[in-house]
Design an enzyme around this catalytic site. Structure first.
Site, PDB file in Angstrom:
ATOM      1  N   ASP A  50      -2.069  -1.256  -3.995  1.00 46.08           N
ATOM      2  CA  ASP A  50      -2.352  -0.451  -5.185  1.00 46.08           C
ATOM      3  C   ASP A  50      -0.857  -0.609  -6.317  1.00 46.08           C
ATOM      4  OD1 ASP A  50      -0.427   1.479  -4.092  1.00 46.08           O
ATOM      5  OD2 ASP A  50      -1.849   2.045  -2.607  1.00 46.08           O
ATOM      6  N   GLU A  77      -7.249 -21.006 -16.512  1.00 45.92           N
ATOM      7  CA  GLU A  77      -7.998 -21.472 -15.227  1.00 45.92           C
ATOM      8  C   GLU A  77      -8.908 -22.611 -15.619  1.00 45.92           C
ATOM      9  OE1 GLU A  77      -9.803 -20.478 -10.974  1.00 45.92           O
ATOM     10  OE2 GLU A  77     -10.801 -19.758 -12.747  1.00 45.92           O
ATOM     11  N   ASP A 114      -5.590 -10.130 -15.660  1.00 43.31           N
ATOM     12  CA  ASP A 114      -6.706 -11.267 -15.259  1.00 43.31           C
ATOM     13  C   ASP A 114      -7.779 -10.909 -16.217  1.00 43.31           C
ATOM     14  OD1 ASP A 114      -7.836 -13.240 -14.073  1.00 43.31           O
ATOM     15  OD2 ASP A 114      -6.743 -12.515 -12.028  1.00 43.31           O
ATOM     16  N   HIS A 164      -4.468 -17.297  -5.010  1.00 45.55           N
ATOM     17  CA  HIS A 164      -5.437 -16.547  -4.164  1.00 45.55           C
ATOM     18  C   HIS A 164      -6.673 -17.257  -3.781  1.00 45.55           C
ATOM     19  CE1 HIS A 164      -6.972 -16.273  -8.060  1.00 45.55           C
ATOM     20  NE2 HIS A 164      -8.217 -15.751  -7.529  1.00 45.55           N
ATOM     21  N   ASP A 165      -6.776 -18.479  -4.106  1.00 43.58           N
ATOM     22  CA  ASP A 165      -7.888 -19.299  -3.831  1.00 43.58           C
ATOM     23  C   ASP A 165      -7.563 -20.655  -2.918  1.00 43.58           C
ATOM     24  OD1 ASP A 165      -9.697 -17.550  -5.561  1.00 43.58           O
ATOM     25  OD2 ASP A 165      -9.190 -19.157  -7.384  1.00 43.58           O
ATOM     26  N   ASN A 205      -0.242   4.635  -0.239  1.00 45.63           N
ATOM     27  CA  ASN A 205      -0.838   5.778   0.431  1.00 45.63           C
ATOM     28  C   ASN A 205      -1.508   5.647   1.589  1.00 45.63           C
ATOM     29  OD1 ASN A 205      -2.998   4.221  -0.777  1.00 45.63           O
ATOM     30  ND2 ASN A 205      -4.022   6.115  -1.785  1.00 45.63           N
ATOM     31  N   ASP A 227      -9.838 -16.475 -16.316  1.00 44.83           N
ATOM     32  CA  ASP A 227     -10.520 -16.961 -15.161  1.00 44.83           C
ATOM     33  C   ASP A 227     -11.687 -17.770 -15.529  1.00 44.83           C
ATOM     34  OD1 ASP A 227     -11.212 -16.182 -12.170  1.00 44.83           O
ATOM     35  OD2 ASP A 227     -12.908 -15.847 -13.201  1.00 44.83           O
ATOM     36  N   ASP A 268       0.878  -1.178  -0.269  1.00 46.56           N
ATOM     37  CA  ASP A 268      -0.068  -0.020  -0.167  1.00 46.56           C
ATOM     38  C   ASP A 268       0.910   1.239  -0.206  1.00 46.56           C
ATOM     39  OD1 ASP A 268      -2.011   2.058   0.360  1.00 46.56           O
ATOM     40  OD2 ASP A 268      -2.263   1.501   2.489  1.00 46.56           O
ATOM     41  N   ASP A 290      -3.981   3.918   2.808  1.00 46.85           N
ATOM     42  CA  ASP A 290      -5.526   3.524   2.958  1.00 46.85           C
ATOM     43  C   ASP A 290      -5.823   2.134   3.138  1.00 46.85           C
ATOM     44  OD1 ASP A 290      -4.974   2.304   0.457  1.00 46.85           O
ATOM     45  OD2 ASP A 290      -6.559   3.312  -0.543  1.00 46.85           O
TER      46      ASP A 290
END
Ligand code: GLC
Ligand code: CA
Length: 558
Positions: free
Chosen positions: A29, A256, A98, A328-329, A23, A199, A21, A25
């Site tokens: 990013d 995928e 993606d 990520h899954d 910034n 995907d 990150d 928040d």
């Protein structure tokens, strides 16, 4: 098979929300990614697959896209993305986007228009159907729970969704939809993107009869993935993408694809196939015991090893697989494939060795290179992932206690891989100066990039060596293009295989003792050592003595 530009590359997946990150928040990013390119280059990475960064209501963390040609403000601007492409080019690296085109977001203007006027042009962008006796058109169960059919607001029609109800499936039968998608894909390629990860791509073809499927859950529903047609019907869709977009621009594509039958592997991933390469997920499924997460079996080493070898055999030297331990899954590989009592530098590097030297492209997932493990979630409310919440409910409905259901989610949740990247032992693991969108892994003071680099035995340092070996010009003909032959399969806890160059003139043995106990093996051939996670091992006459989780890469004389 001629060599393609991407075959010698190493890929790395970034989950942008959790990488870095810039910034404060609390959300990773694009400028954050740009600030870490030297870190990735130094590791040996060439292809950067970035999970979706498009505008999205984030119901499924960006896999629900509301605008295919823009960047979500939380990730930055189109200028930031263009800078990323540029900075990657300067380092001889590539951006892989993606491509999520089985479905879009219910916030996408196409869907909004379909709701406004189901009879109009955009109604035909989706699958709209009348129900049956006040019920959905059939019994298919969506990937994230509930029926695959949801009432179109203000209409008697239902629309179809494979995943969440906020992810309506696009109607690929409609040539206008296909044209829109091809135009969009080419627009990104023209921007300098080098390819795509596709995907849920086998889902784009439906059996248009939409018949009820065999019930596999209480309530009489049937897992939607079981209803995917296995015929050639998908061919025209994928050929169009290939001929109009990928082939003319020599793009890299990775599908995928789950459950593609062996007799169709070449059609999907062979030299003339739809995609450059296919992810191999078969070995990730070896702990599944049913369609629900609570139906899991413990990790079975021999089944896992056998499944990896079977995939390699099916692929042969025609299909170039993409090999993963994590994404990520999936939960973290250290937690899935190792007992907690076995966690160590040796065991995580042993895992890396056997996976990264398989035939195909290695895809690393952020944090894997420092040996990250699953996180800990104390309450179901602490999970963000929609599928975790659904699986929890399914487990409770099946009769598990809340504690058991929570334990199943802790073991299996996708959020395990989605916690922020721990860059240091400082506040918020150095990921953000604000409040991270998902809490950092509680073990971040032990497992973080800085701490790993300070150790004499750095996991990342070992990954670097492994990747450098894979790219060593002296061994490319073996480790990249060579065939794979399983070895020592009779041994209960050895994961071993040969890689042999196309000419047969060079041979490497990857040998890993996948257990904490010492193992002695007979090996009479002369050899030299290319890599060893312990740095030394005992060799007497015709015997090799391997310590717990010792992994060695041997150059054999042929
Ligand atoms: C893919 C993605 C997963 C997402 C799903 C729906 O399987 O990897 O994260 O939830 O597609 O887009
Ligand atoms: Ca940010």
């Amino acid at each position: 098979m001629g060599h393609a530009w991407w075959q010698e590359k190493i890929a790395y997946q970034i989950y942008p929300k959790s990488f870095c990150d810039s910034n404060g928040d609390g959300i990773g990013d694009l400028p954050g990614i740009c600030s870490k390119l030297d870190y990735l280059k130094d590791l040996g990475v060439d292809l950067l697959w970035v999970s979706p960064v498009y505008p999205s209501p984030m119901v499924d963390q960006g896999y629900d896209i509301a605008d295919y040609r823009a960047i979500a403000p939380c990730f930055g601007t189109m200028g930031d993305l263009e800078r990323l492409i540029q900075e990657l080019k300067e380092r001889d690296m590539h951006l892989i986007m993606d491509l999520v085109v089985n479905h879009c977001s219910s916030q996408h203007p196409w869907f909004q228009e379909a709701v406004r006027n189901p009879e109009g042009k955009y109604g035909k962008y989706f699958y709209l159907k009348e129900g049956k006796d006040g019920q959905p058109p059939n019994n298919w169960r969506a990937e994230f729970g509930g029926s695959c059919w949801e009432r179109l607001p203000g209409s008697s029609l239902y629309y179809f969704h494979t995943f969440a109800k906020e992810q309506p499936d696009l109607n690929w039968e409609n040539p206008e939809v296909r044209q829109e998608i091809c135009d969009m894909v080419n627009w990104w390629l023209d921007k300098g993107v080098s390819g795509f990860r596709l995907d849920a791509i086998v889902n784009i073809k439906k059996d248009l009869r939409f018949l009820d499927g065999p019930p596999d859950a209480p309530g009489g529903t049937c897992d939607v993935s079981k209803m995917l047609p296995q015929d050639a019907g998908i061919a025209p869709f994928l050929n169009q993408l290939k001929q109009v977009c990928f082939a003319p621009r020599d793009a890299f594509t990775v599908g995928e694809v789950c459950g593609v039958r062996q007799d169709r592997l070449r059609e999907f991933g062979g030299p003339e196939g739809y995609f450059s390469t296919l992810f191999d997920f078969d070995h990730c499924m070896t702990t599944y015991a049913g369609p629900f997460w609570h139906q899991r079996k413990p990790f079975d080493f021999k089944l896992w090893r056998g499944t990896v070898f079977q995939s390699q055999k099916n692929a042969g030297t025609e299909v170039f697989l993409s090999n993963i331990l994590e994404n990520h899954d999936q939960p973290r590989c250290a937690s899935t494939y190792l007992l907690e009592t076995d966690y160590s530098f040796y065991s995580v590097t042993a895992l890396a060795t056997v996976s990264l030297l398989l035939r195909g492209i290695p895809f690393l997932y952020q944090g894997q290179e420092i040996g990250m493990r699953n996180s800990r979630f104390a309450r179901i409310e602490d999970f963000d992932d929609l599928s975790t919440r659904d699986q929890y409910q399914a487990a409770v409905k099946a009769g598990l206690t809340p504690e058991q259901a929570l334990a199943s989610c802790n073991r299996t949740s996708r959020d395990n891989a989605r916690t922020p990247m721990p860059w240091s032992g400082g506040e918020n693991a150095g990921f953000t100066s604000g409040t991270p969108w998902l809490p950092v892994n509680p073990d971040y003071q032990e497992i973080n990039v800085e701490a790993d680099a300070m150790r004499p035995q750095s996991v990342r340092g070992y990954y670097k060596k492994l990747l450098a070996l894979r790219k060593d010009p002296a061994w490319m003909d073996v480790l990249i293009y060579g065939a794979l032959q399983p070895a020592f399969q009779e041994a209960d806890r050895l994961f071993a295989y040969y890689r042999t160059s196309e000419t047969g003139g060079k041979r490497i043995l990857v040998l890993c003792n996948f257990c904490p106990e010492e193992t002695v093996i007979s090996f009479a051939q002369p050899f030299g050592v290319l890599l060893d996670n312990y740095g030394s091992f005992e060799r007497q006459n015709e015997q090799i003595r391997l310590k717990g989780y010792q992994a060695v890469v041997l150059r054999c004389n042929v």
